[in-house]
Design a protein around this motif. Structure first.
Motif, short mmCIF file in Angstrom:
data_model
loop_
_atom_site.label_atom_id
_atom_site.label_comp_id
_atom_site.label_asym_id
_atom_site.label_seq_id
_atom_site.Cartn_x
_atom_site.Cartn_y
_atom_site.Cartn_z
N TYR A 1 -6.08 6.86 -8.90
CA TYR A 1 -5.48 5.71 -8.27
C TYR A 1 -5.46 5.90 -6.76
O TYR A 1 -5.62 7.00 -6.26
CB TYR A 1 -4.05 5.47 -8.79
CG TYR A 1 -3.10 6.59 -8.47
CD1 TYR A 1 -2.39 6.58 -7.28
CD2 TYR A 1 -2.92 7.64 -9.34
CE1 TYR A 1 -1.52 7.61 -6.97
CE2 TYR A 1 -2.06 8.68 -9.05
CZ TYR A 1 -1.35 8.65 -7.86
OH TYR A 1 -0.50 9.66 -7.55
N ALA A 2 -5.26 4.80 -6.07
CA ALA A 2 -5.10 4.85 -4.62
C ALA A 2 -3.91 3.98 -4.26
O ALA A 2 -3.70 2.92 -4.85
CB ALA A 2 -6.36 4.32 -3.94
N VAL A 3 -3.14 4.45 -3.32
CA VAL A 3 -2.01 3.68 -2.80
C VAL A 3 -2.40 3.20 -1.40
O VAL A 3 -2.69 4.02 -0.53
CB VAL A 3 -0.71 4.51 -2.74
CG1 VAL A 3 0.42 3.69 -2.15
CG2 VAL A 3 -0.35 5.02 -4.13
N SER A 4 -2.44 1.90 -1.23
CA SER A 4 -2.84 1.34 0.05
C SER A 4 -1.65 1.15 0.98
O SER A 4 -0.59 0.71 0.55
CB SER A 4 -3.53 -0.02 -0.18
OG SER A 4 -3.77 -0.65 1.05
N ALA A 5 -1.87 1.42 2.23
CA ALA A 5 -0.85 1.18 3.26
C ALA A 5 -1.00 -0.22 3.86
O ALA A 5 -0.30 -0.57 4.80
CB ALA A 5 -0.96 2.23 4.36
N ALA A 6 -1.90 -1.02 3.31
CA ALA A 6 -2.19 -2.36 3.85
C ALA A 6 -0.91 -3.18 4.01
O ALA A 6 -0.07 -3.20 3.12
CB ALA A 6 -3.17 -3.09 2.95
N GLN A 7 -0.84 -3.84 5.16
CA GLN A 7 0.31 -4.71 5.46
C GLN A 7 -0.10 -6.19 5.40
O GLN A 7 0.75 -7.05 5.51
CB GLN A 7 0.85 -4.40 6.86
CG GLN A 7 1.36 -2.99 7.03
CD GLN A 7 2.73 -2.78 6.39
OE1 GLN A 7 3.53 -3.69 6.33
NE2 GLN A 7 2.97 -1.57 5.92
N ASP A 8 -1.39 -6.46 5.28
CA ASP A 8 -1.87 -7.84 5.24
C ASP A 8 -3.08 -7.91 4.33
O ASP A 8 -3.64 -6.90 3.92
CB ASP A 8 -2.20 -8.35 6.65
CG ASP A 8 -3.23 -7.46 7.35
OD1 ASP A 8 -4.35 -7.32 6.82
OD2 ASP A 8 -2.90 -6.91 8.42
N GLU A 9 -3.49 -9.14 4.02
CA GLU A 9 -4.58 -9.33 3.06
C GLU A 9 -5.91 -8.79 3.55
O GLU A 9 -6.69 -8.25 2.76
CB GLU A 9 -4.69 -10.81 2.71
CG GLU A 9 -3.49 -11.29 1.92
CD GLU A 9 -3.58 -12.75 1.53
OE1 GLU A 9 -4.70 -13.29 1.39
OE2 GLU A 9 -2.52 -13.36 1.34
N GLN A 10 -6.20 -8.90 4.85
CA GLN A 10 -7.48 -8.37 5.36
C GLN A 10 -7.55 -6.86 5.21
O GLN A 10 -8.59 -6.31 4.83
CB GLN A 10 -7.69 -8.79 6.82
CG GLN A 10 -7.99 -10.27 6.98
CD GLN A 10 -9.20 -10.70 6.14
OE1 GLN A 10 -10.24 -10.04 6.12
NE2 GLN A 10 -9.05 -11.79 5.42
N SER A 11 -6.44 -6.18 5.49
CA SER A 11 -6.41 -4.73 5.30
C SER A 11 -6.55 -4.37 3.83
O SER A 11 -7.22 -3.39 3.48
CB SER A 11 -5.10 -4.16 5.85
OG SER A 11 -4.98 -4.40 7.23
N LEU A 12 -5.95 -5.18 2.98
CA LEU A 12 -6.07 -4.92 1.55
C LEU A 12 -7.51 -5.14 1.08
O LEU A 12 -8.02 -4.36 0.26
CB LEU A 12 -5.11 -5.82 0.76
CG LEU A 12 -5.11 -5.60 -0.76
CD1 LEU A 12 -4.80 -4.15 -1.12
CD2 LEU A 12 -4.11 -6.55 -1.42
#
Length: 195
Positions: A1-12
């Motif tokens: 698994y990976a945990v994303s630090a994305a704060q917005d949809e583009q980063s995600l």
């Protein structure tokens, strides 16, 4: 698994691209499937549900349609036409918003045809309906009382209303991120527990 630090949809979308590329470039014997957990973004289910279209377009852009399938899980998951508290929704509820990336090859290995594949979610829903909402919640409460299953407490928070409204809450376990280490240093800063 990976945990994303994305704060917005583009980063995600960038994190999803990286995870899709990793999955498709890694031999199936080494990496068969993965979860992309994204606790900072798309915490609102309608936003999450809308994002799934962008995720499917990304699959096509990367040439992975028919190679990888994206299954959706969210703390407030709600099937179209289902009531918010319908037991059916628990088949796709999860402690955090996440995308499950599955190889089509693996899916095909467990079912002979498309009808058989469609039977899996139907069977899951029928099982939960047979148990009933109260029994499912009772089982989740019992599991959440077990220290090893503390993460399930987040699912229980979605069955209760807050401030007298039918509002969904997302609660992160006290031992986060120790029980689910992030894949990058910035993901170590998880959202605080609600007051």
């Amino acid at each position: 698994y990976a945990v994303s630090a994305a704060q917005d949809e583009q980063s995600l979308l960038r994190a999803l691209t990286a995870e899709l590329e990793t999955l498709s470039a890694t031999p199936i014997a080494t990496l068969e499937t993965t979860l992309l957990i994204h606790p900072h973004v798309l915490r609102n289910f309608p936003d999450y549900n809308e994002f799934l279209g962008a995720a499917e377009r990304l699959l096509a852009q990367l040439g992975l349609r028919g190679v990888v399938q994206i299954a959706s899980f969210h703390p407030a998951y709600q099937f179209a036409g289902a009531a918010t508290d319908a037991v059916d929704n628990y088949t796709n509820r999860s402690p955090y918003p996440m995308l499950h990336l599955l190889r089509e090859e693996s899916i095909a290995a467990v079912a002979r045809d498309a009808d058989e594949l469609l039977e899996i979610p139907r069977r899951n829903i029928e099982t939960l309906r047979g148990l009933g909402t109260e029994r499912v919640l009772e089982l989740l409460r019992r599991l959440a009382g077990d220290e090893k299953s503390a993460i399930l407490r987040t699912m229980l928070s979605n069955s209760a209303s807050t401030n007298g409204q039918n509002e969904q809450r997302l609660i992160f376990p006290a031992d986060w991120p120790a029980n689910c280490p992030p894949t990058d240093a910035t993901a170590a800063s998880m959202p605080p527990l609600p007051a």
